[in-house]
Scaffold this motif. Structure first.
Motif, PDB file in Angstrom:
ATOM      1  N   ILE A  24       4.118  -3.384  -1.349  1.00 19.05           N
ATOM      2  CA  ILE A  24       3.589  -2.393  -0.509  1.00 19.05           C
ATOM      3  C   ILE A  24       3.187  -1.233  -1.393  1.00 19.05           C
ATOM      4  O   ILE A  24       2.146  -0.496  -1.202  1.00 19.05           O
ATOM      5  CB  ILE A  24       4.617  -2.149   0.671  1.00 19.05           C
ATOM      6  N   VAL A  27       0.301  -1.666  -3.501  1.00 16.59           N
ATOM      7  CA  VAL A  27      -1.039  -1.775  -2.939  1.00 16.59           C
ATOM      8  C   VAL A  27      -1.402  -0.607  -2.133  1.00 16.59           C
ATOM      9  O   VAL A  27      -2.508  -0.037  -2.028  1.00 16.59           O
ATOM     10  CB  VAL A  27      -0.782  -3.015  -1.953  1.00 16.59           C
ATOM     11  N   LEU A  28      -0.557   0.040  -1.297  1.00 21.90           N
ATOM     12  CA  LEU A  28      -0.789   1.038  -0.585  1.00 21.90           C
ATOM     13  C   LEU A  28      -0.139   2.471  -0.851  1.00 21.90           C
ATOM     14  O   LEU A  28      -0.289   3.480  -0.115  1.00 21.90           O
ATOM     15  CB  LEU A  28       0.033   0.758   1.001  1.00 21.90           C
ATOM     16  N   GLU A  30      -0.655   4.881  -2.821  1.00 16.62           N
ATOM     17  CA  GLU A  30      -1.536   5.942  -3.160  1.00 16.62           C
ATOM     18  C   GLU A  30      -1.851   6.786  -1.702  1.00 16.62           C
ATOM     19  O   GLU A  30      -1.793   7.847  -1.439  1.00 16.62           O
ATOM     20  CB  GLU A  30      -3.073   5.835  -3.514  1.00 16.62           C
ATOM     21  N   TYR A  31      -2.035   5.789  -0.781  1.00 13.43           N
ATOM     22  CA  TYR A  31      -2.385   6.282   0.684  1.00 13.43           C
ATOM     23  C   TYR A  31      -1.223   6.565   1.322  1.00 13.43           C
ATOM     24  O   TYR A  31      -1.001   7.583   2.076  1.00 13.43           O
ATOM     25  CB  TYR A  31      -2.845   5.019   1.415  1.00 13.43           C
ATOM     26  N   ILE A  32       0.094   6.105   1.132  1.00 13.65           N
ATOM     27  CA  ILE A  32       1.463   6.175   1.718  1.00 13.65           C
ATOM     28  C   ILE A  32       1.803   7.690   1.189  1.00 13.65           C
ATOM     29  O   ILE A  32       2.463   8.743   1.861  1.00 13.65           O
ATOM     30  CB  ILE A  32       2.422   5.336   1.418  1.00 13.65           C
ATOM     31  N   ARG A  41       6.044   9.109   6.689  1.00 11.57           N
ATOM     32  CA  ARG A  41       5.676   7.979   5.463  1.00 11.57           C
ATOM     33  C   ARG A  41       6.764   6.807   5.561  1.00 11.57           C
ATOM     34  O   ARG A  41       6.148   5.611   5.586  1.00 11.57           O
ATOM     35  CB  ARG A  41       5.940   8.876   4.282  1.00 11.57           C
ATOM     36  N   VAL A  45       5.906   3.043   6.349  1.00 10.77           N
ATOM     37  CA  VAL A  45       6.196   1.709   5.652  1.00 10.77           C
ATOM     38  C   VAL A  45       7.028   0.713   6.260  1.00 10.77           C
ATOM     39  O   VAL A  45       6.805  -0.600   6.095  1.00 10.77           O
ATOM     40  CB  VAL A  45       7.206   2.188   4.377  1.00 10.77           C
ATOM     41  N   VAL A  48       4.999  -1.860   8.379  1.00 11.58           N
ATOM     42  CA  VAL A  48       4.362  -2.963   7.787  1.00 11.58           C
ATOM     43  C   VAL A  48       5.572  -3.609   7.235  1.00 11.58           C
ATOM     44  O   VAL A  48       5.267  -5.036   7.494  1.00 11.58           O
ATOM     45  CB  VAL A  48       3.708  -2.171   6.347  1.00 11.58           C
ATOM     46  N   GLU A  49       6.714  -3.149   6.891  1.00 13.45           N
ATOM     47  CA  GLU A  49       7.779  -4.190   6.159  1.00 13.45           C
ATOM     48  C   GLU A  49       8.461  -4.997   7.093  1.00 13.45           C
ATOM     49  O   GLU A  49       8.725  -6.045   6.760  1.00 13.45           O
ATOM     50  CB  GLU A  49       8.706  -3.050   5.292  1.00 13.45           C
TER      51      GLU A  49
END
Length: 71
Positions: A24, A27-28, A30-32, A41, A45, A48-49
């Motif tokens: 995660i 892939v994400l 930078e956005y997180i 934040r 996470v 998604v997780e």
């Protein structure tokens, strides 16, 4: 069928959560990291997780490691 020992569940969960968290953030990440609020934040996470853990990874790992879990 007996309940697996807690230490075995701990290992199984770690085997799912560590690679998933790493993926995660790879892939994400930078956005997180652009989300300024740490609680927000963390919320993103975990949103998604947790479903991936509960519905995909843990059932898969449980299936492939069922013999070890039952020992």
């Amino acid at each position: 069928m007996s309940t697996p020992k807690k230490w075995k569940w701990s290992i199984l969960i770690w085997l799912a959560i560590y690679p998933l968290t790493t993926f995660i953030f790879a892939v994400l990440g930078e956005y997180i990291m652009n989300i300024q609020s740490l609680p927000l934040r963390t919320l993103v996470v975990t949103i998604v997780e947790v479903p991936i853990m509960v519905y995909v990874l843990l059932p898969f790992l449980q299936k492939i490691m069922k013999n070890w879990l039952q020992k």
